[in-house]
Enzyme design. Sequence first.
Site, mmCIF file in Angstrom:
data_model
loop_
_atom_site.group_PDB
_atom_site.id
_atom_site.type_symbol
_atom_site.label_atom_id
_atom_site.label_comp_id
_atom_site.label_asym_id
_atom_site.label_seq_id
_atom_site.Cartn_x
_atom_site.Cartn_y
_atom_site.Cartn_z
ATOM 1 C CG ASP A 12 -1.742 -1.265 1.313
ATOM 2 O OD1 ASP A 12 -2.425 -1.600 0.345
ATOM 3 O OD2 ASP A 12 -1.677 -1.924 2.366
ATOM 4 C CG HIS A 29 -3.648 -4.908 3.469
ATOM 5 N ND1 HIS A 29 -3.168 -4.077 2.491
ATOM 6 C CD2 HIS A 29 -3.976 -6.064 2.854
ATOM 7 C CE1 HIS A 29 -3.199 -4.706 1.324
ATOM 8 N NE2 HIS A 29 -3.684 -5.915 1.521
#
Length: 328
Positions: free
Chosen positions: A159, A187
């Site tokens: 990410d 996440h």
Amino acid sequence: MKAPITVSVTGAAGQIGYALLTRIASGSMFGPDQPVNLRLIEIEPAMGALEGTVMEMDDCAFPLLNEIVPTCDLNEGFRGADWALLVGSVPRKAGMERADLLGINGKIFTGQGQAIAGNAASGVRTLVVGNPCNTNCLIAMNNANGIPNEQFFAMTRLDENRAKSQLAAKAGVHNSAVTNLCIWGNHSATQYPDFTNAKIDGKLVTEVISDRAWLEGEFISTVQQRGAAIIKARGQSSAASAANGVVDTIRSLTTPTPEGDWTSVAVCSDGSYGIPEGLIASMPIRSDGQNWSIVQGVELDDFSRTKLDASVAELSEEREAVKDLIPS
């Protein structure tokens, strides 16, 4: 030449595993002078595919690959492991609620945590990649009796890399110019890529990119939904970029963080930034190459605080959903 280290990888015949193994054996993860023993773990139905993967690894003739052991037995797979990379998990299918996925994968990570505690080296460090990785890590950690919590991590580096790429493209610079980018929280689609503290060539992002509406809107949603966009585009989930995120995470934990910078990884909260103790949450981390610490004193404005709180709330809900899998 150094003594070999042992790296256990679950889901080794899967897409991410396939992309990851050559990176480990070639020296990308632990350096060009570090031999490795690979213990590759799969479920019984995938052992044929794993055999083919092992054949390819043999055919690469990696100088650093000392030994490779394929197995579907968790005790054998984690025996002597210095690093446990938990890549494999059941993917979310159509009609499946997140709670269903948590329940199915939770049982898998219960067994893996127990096997790590019973067979791995005492200093074993575990990185969970299989989703939902924060809560899967929470389950494995709480079932790995005797292994310190600070030796468990969940991956949010993919990410971070995605966010850096988006900011760099918007600013018209190379992605290496972006620093101090933290992914906060889970996440998941609630993760918060913090642009307010990130920098481009040493200047705050908000000084370089004046389009605040883009930063608060499209930028965040693009990072949050990037995995789904890749699935839509290629018909399969992220593999090469996920494997690269694993490599970057391990490198960041085992080499000193550049002065003044930080990186993202989910760790067991000590209460920093108002994140409840015991949750596995992504925060800014620094390493000296041996030990890591949570970076303190990062300022969160009202916008950032709201985003972080929403992600932490989701993590708390997930912990409640799997409480039966966490020993009291």
